[in-house]
Design a protein around this motif. Structure first.
Motif: not given
Length: 154
Positions: A24-40
């Motif tokens: 669970g910790q691995y999946i949560s960590k991976r989710f938040y590491e790869h979560l990106k939002c960028q304003l163009t």
């Protein structure tokens, strides 16, 4: 969420131990590491990746509402949920995107709204230019019509 699903399924109860021992910790960590939002300049781009990659692009002119969701647990964890609703949305859940854990979320919201306002203002100016150009075209066509009528009469 993963722990809840494992708890309510009979097969998942033995897997619950594995979940709490690190999966669970691995999946949560991976989710938040790869979560990106960028304003163009024209879009809000969102990417997430756990098992499947999801990329969304929302045009700023389609954004109707930006809503903050807070509750005592989120406040304790210093998290905010930013819900983005767009014009003509087809999502039955009521929003096109929910962003969790944005750093300086109120500043991010203000930046999105400011960039949206700039884009809408530029689009209005461009449409006014097109209207003036259309009027000029009509005037030129009327002049051509008059000249052709004069030629026809001679």
């Amino acid at each position: 969420m993963g722990a809840f699903v494992l708890t309510i399924s009979v097969v998942g109860i033995p897997l619950l131990v594995v979940w709490f021992l690190g999966l669970g910790q691995y999946i949560s960590k991976r989710f938040y590491e790869h979560l990106k939002c960028q304003l163009t300049d024209r879009h809000l781009e969102f990417k997430k990746d756990v098992l499947f990659k999801v990329k969304k692009t929302i045009p700023l002119e389609n954004i109707q509402d930006l809503t903050f969701i807070e509750n005592p647990l989120l406040k304790y964890l210093d998290l905010r949920i930013l819900k983005i609703e767009t014009a003509g949305q087809s999502n039955p859940k009521g929003s096109d995107m929910k962003l969790i854990g944005i750093i300086n979320s109120s500043d991010f919201k203000e930046n999105v709204l400011h960039q949206r306002e700039l884009l809408v203002t530029v689009n209005r100016k461009d449409s006014r230019r097109v209207e003036t150009t259309s009027e000029q075209i009509v005037d030129i066509l009327e002049e051509i019509k008059d000249i052709l009528n004069d030629i026809k009469n001679k």
